[in-house]
Design a protein around this motif. Structure first.
Motif, PDB file in Angstrom:
ATOM      1  N   THR A  27       0.864  -1.192   0.000  1.00  0.00           N
ATOM      2  CA  THR A  27       0.000   0.000   0.000  1.00  0.00           C
ATOM      3  C   THR A  27       0.898   1.239   0.000  1.00  0.00           C
ATOM      4  O   THR A  27       1.015   1.944   1.011  1.00  0.00           O
ATOM      5  CB  THR A  27      -0.922   0.003   1.229  1.00  0.00           C
ATOM      6  N   PRO A  28       1.574   1.499  -1.132  1.00  0.00           N
ATOM      7  CA  PRO A  28       2.537   2.612  -1.159  1.00  0.00           C
ATOM      8  C   PRO A  28       1.899   3.975  -0.953  1.00  0.00           C
ATOM      9  O   PRO A  28       2.532   4.877  -0.407  1.00  0.00           O
ATOM     10  CB  PRO A  28       3.168   2.493  -2.557  1.00  0.00           C
ATOM     11  N   LEU A  29       0.643   4.146  -1.376  1.00  0.00           N
ATOM     12  CA  LEU A  29      -0.004   5.445  -1.187  1.00  0.00           C
ATOM     13  C   LEU A  29      -0.187   5.754   0.300  1.00  0.00           C
ATOM     14  O   LEU A  29      -0.069   6.905   0.720  1.00  0.00           O
ATOM     15  CB  LEU A  29      -1.347   5.471  -1.916  1.00  0.00           C
ATOM     16  N   ASP A  30      -0.465   4.711   1.085  1.00  0.00           N
ATOM     17  CA  ASP A  30      -0.569   4.915   2.532  1.00  0.00           C
ATOM     18  C   ASP A  30       0.772   5.323   3.117  1.00  0.00           C
ATOM     19  O   ASP A  30       0.854   6.167   4.022  1.00  0.00           O
ATOM     20  CB  ASP A  30      -1.060   3.637   3.204  1.00  0.00           C
ATOM     21  N   ALA A  31       1.852   4.712   2.618  1.00  0.00           N
ATOM     22  CA  ALA A  31       3.187   5.065   3.112  1.00  0.00           C
ATOM     23  C   ALA A  31       3.511   6.522   2.784  1.00  0.00           C
ATOM     24  O   ALA A  31       4.030   7.270   3.625  1.00  0.00           O
ATOM     25  CB  ALA A  31       4.229   4.132   2.494  1.00  0.00           C
ATOM     26  N   ILE A  32       3.194   6.949   1.558  1.00  0.00           N
ATOM     27  CA  ILE A  32       3.493   8.328   1.159  1.00  0.00           C
ATOM     28  C   ILE A  32       2.652   9.305   1.980  1.00  0.00           C
ATOM     29  O   ILE A  32       3.145  10.351   2.433  1.00  0.00           O
ATOM     30  CB  ILE A  32       3.247   8.489  -0.357  1.00  0.00           C
ATOM     31  N   ALA A  33       1.377   8.967   2.173  1.00  0.00           N
ATOM     32  CA  ALA A  33       0.507   9.844   2.965  1.00  0.00           C
ATOM     33  C   ALA A  33       1.013   9.958   4.405  1.00  0.00           C
ATOM     34  O   ALA A  33       1.020  11.045   4.995  1.00  0.00           O
ATOM     35  CB  ALA A  33      -0.928   9.318   2.937  1.00  0.00           C
ATOM     36  N   GLN A  34       1.439   8.830   4.985  1.00  0.00           N
ATOM     37  CA  GLN A  34       1.972   8.860   6.355  1.00  0.00           C
ATOM     38  C   GLN A  34       3.236   9.713   6.428  1.00  0.00           C
ATOM     39  O   GLN A  34       3.408  10.510   7.360  1.00  0.00           O
ATOM     40  CB  GLN A  34       2.270   7.424   6.808  1.00  0.00           C
ATOM     41  N   PHE A  35       4.104   9.586   5.420  1.00  0.00           N
ATOM     42  CA  PHE A  35       5.349  10.366   5.465  1.00  0.00           C
ATOM     43  C   PHE A  35       5.066  11.862   5.328  1.00  0.00           C
ATOM     44  O   PHE A  35       5.684  12.683   6.026  1.00  0.00           O
ATOM     45  CB  PHE A  35       6.288   9.897   4.348  1.00  0.00           C
ATOM     46  N   ARG A  36       4.151  12.222   4.453  1.00  0.00           N
ATOM     47  CA  ARG A  36       3.808  13.641   4.317  1.00  0.00           C
ATOM     48  C   ARG A  36       3.215  14.188   5.623  1.00  0.00           C
ATOM     49  O   ARG A  36       3.519  15.311   6.032  1.00  0.00           O
ATOM     50  CB  ARG A  36       2.825  13.823   3.159  1.00  0.00           C
ATOM     51  N   LYS A  37       2.370  13.389   6.247  1.00  0.00           N
ATOM     52  CA  LYS A  37       1.791  13.801   7.532  1.00  0.00           C
ATOM     53  C   LYS A  37       2.899  13.976   8.570  1.00  0.00           C
ATOM     54  O   LYS A  37       2.907  14.956   9.342  1.00  0.00           O
ATOM     55  CB  LYS A  37       0.784  12.736   7.979  1.00  0.00           C
ATOM     56  N   HIS A  38       3.831  13.045   8.567  1.00  0.00           N
ATOM     57  CA  HIS A  38       4.955  13.094   9.514  1.00  0.00           C
ATOM     58  C   HIS A  38       5.771  14.375   9.315  1.00  0.00           C
ATOM     59  O   HIS A  38       6.111  15.070  10.286  1.00  0.00           O
ATOM     60  CB  HIS A  38       5.814  11.849   9.304  1.00  0.00           C
ATOM     61  N   ILE A  39       6.058  14.706   8.082  1.00  0.00           N
ATOM     62  CA  ILE A  39       6.861  15.904   7.797  1.00  0.00           C
ATOM     63  C   ILE A  39       6.091  17.160   8.178  1.00  0.00           C
ATOM     64  O   ILE A  39       6.644  18.109   8.768  1.00  0.00           O
ATOM     65  CB  ILE A  39       7.273  15.936   6.313  1.00  0.00           C
ATOM     66  N   ASP A  40       4.793  17.208   7.878  1.00  0.00           N
ATOM     67  CA  ASP A  40       3.993  18.390   8.221  1.00  0.00           C
ATOM     68  C   ASP A  40       3.942  18.606   9.740  1.00  0.00           C
ATOM     69  O   ASP A  40       3.955  19.753  10.211  1.00  0.00           O
ATOM     70  CB  ASP A  40       2.567  18.232   7.679  1.00  0.00           C
ATOM     71  N   LEU A  41       3.900  17.503  10.495  1.00  0.00           N
ATOM     72  CA  LEU A  41       3.818  17.633  11.955  1.00  0.00           C
ATOM     73  C   LEU A  41       5.154  18.026  12.580  1.00  0.00           C
ATOM     74  O   LEU A  41       5.184  18.678  13.636  1.00  0.00           O
ATOM     75  CB  LEU A  41       3.337  16.313  12.570  1.00  0.00           C
ATOM     76  N   CYS A  42       6.248  17.628  11.954  1.00  0.00           N
ATOM     77  CA  CYS A  42       7.554  17.778  12.609  1.00  0.00           C
ATOM     78  C   CYS A  42       8.436  18.885  12.032  1.00  0.00           C
ATOM     79  O   CYS A  42       9.445  19.238  12.653  1.00  0.00           O
ATOM     80  CB  CYS A  42       8.318  16.458  12.538  1.00  0.00           C
ATOM     81  N   LYS A  43       8.104  19.421  10.867  1.00  0.00           N
ATOM     82  CA  LYS A  43       9.054  20.325  10.221  1.00  0.00           C
ATOM     83  C   LYS A  43       9.247  21.642  10.992  1.00  0.00           C
ATOM     84  O   LYS A  43      10.267  22.305  10.819  1.00  0.00           O
ATOM     85  CB  LYS A  43       8.626  20.610   8.787  1.00  0.00           C
ATOM     86  N   LYS A  44       8.288  22.008  11.838  1.00  0.00           N
ATOM     87  CA  LYS A  44       8.427  23.250  12.608  1.00  0.00           C
ATOM     88  C   LYS A  44       8.898  23.013  14.041  1.00  0.00           C
ATOM     89  O   LYS A  44       9.053  23.969  14.807  1.00  0.00           O
ATOM     90  CB  LYS A  44       7.105  24.002  12.614  1.00  0.00           C
ATOM     91  N   LYS A  45       9.114  21.752  14.414  1.00  0.00           N
ATOM     92  CA  LYS A  45       9.592  21.441  15.760  1.00  0.00           C
ATOM     93  C   LYS A  45      11.111  21.507  15.769  1.00  0.00           C
ATOM     94  O   LYS A  45      11.800  20.481  15.761  1.00  0.00           O
ATOM     95  CB  LYS A  45       9.093  20.064  16.189  1.00  0.00           C
ATOM     96  N   ILE A  46      11.619  22.742  15.780  1.00  0.00           N
ATOM     97  CA  ILE A  46      13.058  22.948  15.626  1.00  0.00           C
ATOM     98  C   ILE A  46      13.790  22.666  16.925  1.00  0.00           C
ATOM     99  O   ILE A  46      14.869  22.069  16.944  1.00  0.00           O
ATOM    100  CB  ILE A  46      13.333  24.384  15.139  1.00  0.00           C
ATOM    101  N   GLY A  47      13.224  23.045  18.023  1.00  0.00           N
ATOM    102  CA  GLY A  47      13.892  22.839  19.301  1.00  0.00           C
ATOM    103  C   GLY A  47      14.811  23.994  19.628  1.00  0.00           C
ATOM    104  O   GLY A  47      14.511  25.170  19.350  1.00  0.00           O
TER     105      GLY A  47
END
Length: 1123
Positions: free
Chosen positions: A287-307
């Motif tokens: 289910t590659p589309l699920d993998a891509i969707a999960q990765f995009r969600k992951h990046i959207d959630l974490c890209k601003k968590k700079i620390g």
């Protein structure tokens, strides 16, 4: 943290498999044990159960189990997941411990060995105290066991052994060491796998049972930890669907944690781990589309968590690793069968990883400059040598509060991380990622993306001071940007390449890039071009160029010393630059003034040069190389003064060359193979600019195409311009040397069409119009070469028209000498063509001669020729039709032996010209003529178009003819010629093969003798001849049918016998009653001894009708009165 710290742990990336420990095996000294171990671990195919085996000693110390917690009321977790937990369950804590023990059922020392086996099991259980690990025993036996239930001793002893070892019956196995060892091992593996499944199921239940003791106030970390553990244990159990469900729950919980600077890294680290697992399982479930969707969600959630802002480069490093890991997962799935597309492939993720690595590099350069010395003691050291929990800082492990415990230690820790970041090889990381991305875009045919990333790789090599690799990449990419005309991008790449060439002190590369940056494709400003041009001429004068303004100042000093060494070398003062692959600052176009030149004309070519640089350019020499090197000496120009060899900016200049071709090169092509211009002189460095062919560079073809389109669009307005339009100049790289224009007149006269096999005459008239004598005139006449292959075999040419030429005559007469021709002299010649087959033919008349002339003062002998062709259609002169008929002129399908028949020939003229038929004749083979001498009935007959002439011959097939049913008849020969030809013209004989005839034998031949006509009421005697053609006596029954038109006297019905080869005659007197064509009384004939012969067959040779004239008038009236 160093760059390697961002790598995912190997225990996270591997495929989790159930861990089974094997004890009691001596794989070093015991061959049987070694064979058993090899069967477990060697050549494991994909269809075998996923188990990780490890051989351990019987007294191996397993990790101690901590005391089970009964309450979490006052428990505060120090982190999410311990760093050693995954490795512990993969490699340290087995799901099953298997004890191998050599013991046969009939062993004489059974009691002692049973006790020893129980002791070993107890030792294993003691080392596993507090664990739920299963224990099993495998008895290695030498004999193959009997089927269950047949060996009562074995059953009893197995039960006793299970009792003494405290084992269930399902945990005791027997392994016979026989030829089928691998089969037994596979069955054991399956049993072990079931035990391991039970263990992991129990562990999952145990972890899940903790949930009821947790609260969301202080145990948020434990919610994530327990979901992660259940997911990982489900993977060990090979339950990937439930594992994915637990990982998704853990991912949601990790983002519900309250994030602050002290725990941001731990949250991102665990989020990255869990995201990796989710994407891996999605790809595994196809289910590659699920993998891509999960990765995009992951990046959207974490890209601003700079620390921490002072460690912002860590966030870029973490983001880069996320994209790189997903790209690797994507690529691995593709290798296992997943199909990617051009717009969604791993290359984009590698590219994004490289972009974040570049951000990391920039931030590190900004943030990591303050630290001077590394703090002591090292704040990154830990007592255990590693971290307890993933994602925590070494100086405050287990700390979960918002504020750091020791601000001073926090500063020292940040400083240590910054200093370590300075040692990270950022360019190497970026180049590796870009290289992976380039490979992917190349695989999925994305050329522009590939070129774009290769430019970035070249720039990284430049920053890493690996100038050789940088130049190699940039030079490769520049070809694409030249072709696609991206001038701003090309200029930027050229500028970087020029910096590399300067810092390497690569003279040739430096000269090439200077020339291209000065050219028309460069978008640099004029002052920058002026500076580059000055540097270029410094190099030509063997001086050191000035440093490029944007070069790294720390490298300029080393570059100057390299340039000094280069200038001191005496053997490298000459350089050759191939200009065809670049867009240089000097443009060159050359052309022959005509696509072809006659050999008595001087060949003229022009070389156009234009400089695009800001200042005038002087050169020393210009040469043109031709395919015939003997002409090269006439195509050289060298400087004799300062002004003659100078190019002004933007002003085209033309150089003309002229030479006389050699007569032996007539019919050959002269090509320009190259043009070479020499910059510099003997006192400095010589640079030879070399163009292949007739000049032009990487952009000139496209520019010429655009110029031609614009000229068509704007009409003829450009013709009004006085100055030369450079873009409309076309290249003419070759010319053909052709023979001198002949000054003779060649005329052909003939009367088409030609007739098959006739001697067709074509009159040739040659008249000289030269001013001097034409010497050695030769004629080549005949079928033009290059036509259908069969025409050469059916066409014959000769000069002798007195007789018909044979088949040995050639299709083309070559080099027939005609002598010399004085000015104005006329010569005539007749050429005869014989065409055996029909159809059009092209005939060539080639008249060649030589003549003396002079070209620009040089005396040469020119060979001239003139060709005339004529197309002649060949048609059949006449059609001959032949048929066989009976003496009654009825068509015959079969010919009776020794009975006369007629041959009818019909000649139909299809010639547009009158034909004179001289004679005709028959050449008979098996048949004979019924007449003593065959005479032609067509002598001197003239046939016009569409007229026909016929002949008739009476023939007979002799009785002694071959017994074959079909025989050849012979040939019909017609002699003819055109009516308009002269009397002495040869006659053409056309032979027509007569058709074969089918013979038949008749037992009885009956024919009649009767007058040619009868008269009403006058007696008409008819005599019938009956011949017996057989060797037997034939009885013949004849009956005469009555007729309304005749009365007759004679036997109406008769029966007679005819002896072999004899004849009987019967006479009848017929009395005609009516005038006109009347049917004679029919004879009904039957042969009792030849029942196959019917009456119509026997009487077919008899006449059926006769013309009866009316009765004549009486001479006086008395007779009329009497009547």
């Amino acid at each position: 943290m160093a760059g390697s710290q961002w790598e995912l742990p190997p225990e996270l990336c591997c495929r989790p498999m159930a861990f089974v420990a094997l004890t009691g095996l001596d794989v070093v000294y015991n061959a049987v044990h070694r064979a058993i171990w090899d069967a477990f671990c060697a050549n494991r195919r994909a269809d075998r159960v996923p188990i990780s085996f490890k051989v351990l000693p019987g007294d191996h110390e397993y990790p101690k189990c901590r005391t089970k917690r009964t309450s979490y009321e006052w428990y505060i977790p120090k982190g999410i997941v311990k760093t050693g937990w995954m490795n512990k369950h993969l490699n340290l804590v087995p799901a099953l411990v298997v004890l191998f023990y050599e013991l046969d059922w009939d062993d004489p020392q059974w009691k002692e060995k049973q006790s020893e086996c129980a002791t070993k099991v107890e030792i294993v259980r003691t080392s596993l105290q507090g664990r739920n690990t299963k224990v099993a025993v495998v008895l290695i036996q030498k004999k193959t066991p009997l089927p269950p239930g047949e060996d009562l001793v074995a059953s009893e002893r197995a039960s006793a052994l299970c009792s003494s070892c405290d084992l269930s019956g399902k945990s005791l196995f027997v392994l016979p060491h026989t030829d089928h060892l691998v089969g037994y091992i596979i069955r054991l593996e399956n049993a072990f796998y079931e035990h391991a499944q039970t263990y992991y199921y129990t562990e999952i239940r145990r972890v899940k049972s903790h949930k009821e003791f947790l609260n969301k106030t202080t145990h948020q970390l434990l919610f994530v930890r327990h979901q992660f553990k259940m997911a990982f244990l489900s993977e060990l159990k090979q339950d990937t669907q439930n594992a994915l469900k637990y990982y998704r729950a853990a991912y949601s919980l990790v983002h519900e944690l309250r994030a602050h600077e002290t725990n941001m890294l731990e949250i991102k680290t665990m989020a990255g781990f869990i995201n990796y697992k989710i994407c891996r399982l999605c790809f595994q479930h196809n289910t590659p589309l699920d993998a891509i969707a999960q990765f995009r969600k992951h990046i959207d959630l974490c890209k601003k968590k700079i620390g921490c802002a002072e460690l912002a480069f860590e966030h870029s490093a973490w983001m880069s690793k996320q994209f790189q890991s997903f790209g690797e997962l994507f690529d691995e799935a593709i290798k296992l069968g997943l199909t990617a597309i051009q717009t969604q492939n791993p290359g984009f993720y590698y590219q994004q990883a490289a972009c974040y690595s570049q951000d990391r590099k920039q931030m590190a350069q900004q943030l990591c400059q303050a630290g001077t010395t590394y703090p002591s003691p090292d704040p990154l050291d830990t007592q255990s040598g590693g971290l307890d929990f993933y994602g925590q800082r070494p100086w405050r492990q287990g700390h979960q509060s918002i504020d750091p415990t020791d601000p001073e230690k926090e500063k020292l820790g940040i400083l240590a991380l910054q200093i370590k970041e300075r040692d990270v090889p950022h360019s190497e990381l970026i180049i590796a990622l870009l290289s992976n991305a380039v490979a992917q875009f190349k695989k999925y045919k994305c050329p522009r993306m590939k070129s774009h990333l290769m430019v970035q790789m070249g720039e990284e090599y430049y920053h890493a001071r690996d100038y050789t690799k940088a130049l190699k990449l940039l030079d490769y990419v520049m070809c694409d940007y030249r072709t696609e005309r991206w001038w701003p991008l090309l200029t930027a790449i050229l500028t970087t390449a020029l910096h590399c060439a300067y810092l390497m002190a690569s003279v040739k590369d430096y000269v090439i890039y200077c020339m291209e940056l000065l050219g028309r494709a460069s978008t640099l400003k004029e002052e920058q071009k002026s500076r580059i041009e000055k540097n270029l001429f410094k190099v030509l004068m063997n001086d050191i160029p000035e440093a490029e303004s944007e070069c790294d100042q720390s490298s300029v000093g080393a570059a100057r010393s390299l340039w000094t060494d280069r200038m001191a070398l005496s053997g490298s003062n000459e350089l050759t630059v191939e200009m065809q692959d670049y867009i240089p600052f000097i443009q060159c176009k050359a052309r022959f003034q005509s696509p072809s030149f006659h050999v008595d004309q001087p060949i003229q070519l022009q070389v156009f040069l234009r400089a695009d640089c800001p200042h005038p350019v002087s050169f020393s020499k210009l040469t043109v190389s031709l395919s015939n090197q003997e002409y090269n000496q006439w195509c050289v120009v060298e400087s004799s003064g300062q002004d003659s060899m100078t190019l002004l900016p933007g002003k085209p200049r033309c150089y003309n060359f002229s030479f006389v071709a050699k007569t032996e090169d007539v019919g050959k092509k002269v090509e320009m193979t190259g043009i070479e211009m020499m910059l510099g002189g003997d006192s400095g460095r010589c640079v030879f600019l070399s163009w292949r062919g007739a000049g032009g560079d990487a952009a000139s073809t496209q520019e010429a195409l655009q110029a031609s389109r614009s000229s068509r669009r704007w009409g003829r307005g450009n013709e009004a311009r006085q100055e030369l339009d450079w873009d409309t100049l076309t290249l003419q790289h070759s010319t053909m040397i052709i023979s001198r224009v002949p000054r003779i007149c060649v005329q052909l006269s003939h009367q088409p069409p030609a007739l098959t096999n006739e001697m067709f005459c074509i009159n040739l008239t040659v008249q000289s119009q030269e001013d001097v004598m034409a010497k050695d005139v030769k004629l080549t006449a005949g079928l033009k070469p290059g036509q259908e292959a069969g025409l050469g075999q059916t066409t014959h040419v000769t000069l002798d028209g007195s007789s018909v030429c044979d088949d040995n005559a050639p299709a083309l007469l070559t080099d027939v000498p005609l002598g010399d021709l004085t000015p104005g002299e006329k010569l005539e010649k007749c050429v005869y063509m014989k065409c055996v087959s029909t159809g059009p033919r092209i005939f060539l008349f080639h008249v060649a001669y030589s003549i003396d002339t002079a070209v620009e003062g040089r005396h040469i002998v020119c060979n001239c020729h003139k060709d005339e062709t004529v197309t002649v259609e060949t048609v059949v002169p006449f059609e001959v039709s032949v048929k066989f008929v009976s003496t009654k002129f009825e068509p015959l399908e079969q010919v009776a032996v020794d009975i006369p028949f007629l041959l009818m020939t019909d000649i139909l003229s299809s010639s547009p010209w009158p034909l004179l038929l001289s004679s005709s004749s028959l050449q008979l083979l098996t048949v004979t003529s019924s007449t003593p001498q065959l005479q032609s009935q067509l002598q001197q007959v003239v046939l016009q178009t569409g007229e026909s002439a016929s002949e008739c011959f009476c023939l007979r097939c002799p009785a002694d003819t071959s017994s074959s049913n079909t025989v050849a008849t012979g040939q019909y020969v017609v002699s003819w010629r055109r009516k308009c030809s002269s009397a002495d013209s040869p006659l053409i004989q056309t032979t027509v093969t007569l058709p074969h005839v089918i013979l038949e034998s008749v037992p009885l031949y009956i024919y009649a003798d009767l007058p040619s006509f009868g008269r009403v009421r006058d007696s008409l005697p008819v005599r019938y001849h009956i011949e017996n053609r057989t060797a037997q006596v034939q009885e013949v029954e004849i009956a005469v049918d009555p007729s309304d038109a005749f009365m007759f006297s004679g036997l109406k019905q008769v029966r007679l016998r005819v002896l072999p080869s004899t004849e009987q005659q019967m006479l009848y007197n017929y009395y005609p009653l009516m005038a006109g064509y009347q049917t004679l009384p029919q004879l009904n004939i039957s042969l009792p001894r030849c029942p196959t012969s019917s009456s119509p067959t026997l009487r077919r040779f008899l006449p059926q009708r006769i013309f009866v004239k009316p009765q004549g008038r009486q001479p006086d009236d008395a007779s009329i009165a009497a009547a």
